[in-house]
Design a protein around this motif. Structure first.
Motif, PDB file in Angstrom:
ATOM      1  N   ALA A  32       0.809  -1.221   0.000  1.00 17.88           N
ATOM      2  CA  ALA A  32       0.000   0.000   0.000  1.00 17.88           C
ATOM      3  C   ALA A  32       0.842   1.270   0.000  1.00 17.88           C
ATOM      4  O   ALA A  32       0.341   2.352   0.291  1.00 17.88           O
ATOM      5  N   SER A  33       2.122   1.168  -0.311  1.00 15.90           N
ATOM      6  CA  SER A  33       2.958   2.342  -0.522  1.00 15.90           C
ATOM      7  C   SER A  33       3.011   2.650  -2.011  1.00 15.90           C
ATOM      8  O   SER A  33       3.163   1.753  -2.838  1.00 15.90           O
ATOM      9  N   ARG A  36       6.103   1.274  -3.811  1.00 18.11           N
ATOM     10  CA  ARG A  36       6.479  -0.126  -3.622  1.00 18.11           C
ATOM     11  C   ARG A  36       7.124  -0.695  -4.895  1.00 18.11           C
ATOM     12  O   ARG A  36       6.666  -0.429  -6.008  1.00 18.11           O
ATOM     13  N   TYR A 106       4.602   5.452   8.430  1.00 21.13           N
ATOM     14  CA  TYR A 106       4.097   4.331   7.630  1.00 21.13           C
ATOM     15  C   TYR A 106       3.278   3.353   8.481  1.00 21.13           C
ATOM     16  O   TYR A 106       3.189   2.179   8.144  1.00 21.13           O
ATOM     17  N   GLN A 109       0.744   1.266   6.587  1.00 23.73           N
ATOM     18  CA  GLN A 109       1.410   0.364   5.644  1.00 23.73           C
ATOM     19  C   GLN A 109       2.083  -0.806   6.365  1.00 23.73           C
ATOM     20  O   GLN A 109       2.058  -1.932   5.878  1.00 23.73           O
ATOM     21  N   HIS A 113       0.989  -4.613   5.607  1.00 26.07           N
ATOM     22  CA  HIS A 113       2.028  -5.514   5.127  1.00 26.07           C
ATOM     23  C   HIS A 113       2.152  -6.737   6.028  1.00 26.07           C
ATOM     24  O   HIS A 113       2.218  -7.882   5.547  1.00 26.07           O
TER      25      HIS A 113
END
Length: 264
Positions: A32-33, A36, A106, A109, A113
């Motif tokens: 979701a970055s 990525r 983050y 995220q 992850h």
């Protein structure tokens, strides 16, 4: 410069270094970055710009060592160890603060992850799960690379030598080109030179170990990884942790010796 200036400058500078350097690792790694899978080039340039920003910010206060290997090299060069503990304290505290700020920036995220079954293991993700299990058996959790370094091939001698060689290059560049008029830290042009050297080391020598070349950069965030309440985070790979500490310190000392013999 006073001890308080040194401590504050190194804390702020190293925190910025790790926030931006660890931040690019998080951006490239985490689900979701937007960045990525941007790849190794993004990481190496991200770390280079992190060095540039950190040095320009902290140089007026502390001379911007930001790295115990640099501090040791300058102490050997000048035969002055009086401020080494203060530099070390600021560097390690700053590295831990920067790593914690990466987690804050983050946070969502990290959660996405580390709760994804394809990443941490689950039905339908056997291959990926097997890789995660293999990594954790080695002591490295799935997001440890955001915080600290690890080798692609585990060979203590090679890994140690890689860190020594990379740090020699970095510290020689600092000593020969990057010092300000007082000789106690990086000047304006030196900051840019050093940032570009860090990019070069990452591109050329970073492949085997992830190029810590800085004990504070690796150990401080590794401690934060061990302490943070991250789900399914795995181990912090303490069996490897001594290499990115000892290697850069040896490399910095060797670089100072080379400088004193060849350039002083």
């Amino acid at each position: 410069m006073s001890s308080s200036d040194i401590f504050i400058g190194e804390t702020i500078g190293t925190a910025i270094l790790i926030l931006l350097g660890g931040g690019v690792c998080a951006a490239v790694t985490l689900k979701a970055s937007k960045a990525r899978n941007a790849g190794w080039l993004a990481i190496t340039f991200g770390w280079g710009f992190a060095v540039l920003t950190a040095v320009y910010t902290s140089a007026p206060l502390s001379g911007a060592h930001l790295n115990p290997a640099v501090t040791v090299a300058l102490a050997i060069k000048d035969n002055d160890w009086s401020n080494v503990p203060t530099y070390f304290a600021g560097q390690f505290l700053g590295a831990m603060i920067g790593a914690a700020l990466v987690w804050v920036a983050y946070y969502g995220q990290f959660h996405a992850h580390l709760t994804d079954k394809e990443i941490v293991g689950g039905p339908g993700a056997q291959a990926t799960a097997a890789k995660a299990v293999e990594a954790q058996e080695k002591g490295a959790g799935p997001v440890l690379g955001i915080f600290s370094t690890g080798p692609e091939i585990r060979n203590a001698v090679q890994n140690l030598l890689t860190e020594i060689i990379g740090t020699i290059v970095l510290v020689l560049a600092v000593l020969t080109q990057g010092l300000n008029d007082s000789g106690k830290g990086l000047g304006t042009l030196g900051a840019l030179i050093t940032a570009l050297v860090v990019v070069s080391i990452g591109l050329s020598l970073g492949g085997p170990t992830g190029y810590a070349i800085n004990p504070a950069r690796d150990l401080g965030p590794r401690i934060v990884h061990a302490l943070l309440p991250l789900p399914n985070k795995g181990g912090s790979d303490w069996g490897y942790a001594w290499i990115p500490v000892v290697g850069p310190l040896i490399g910095g000392a060797i670089a100072a010796g080379i400088y004193n013999v060849a350039f002083a």
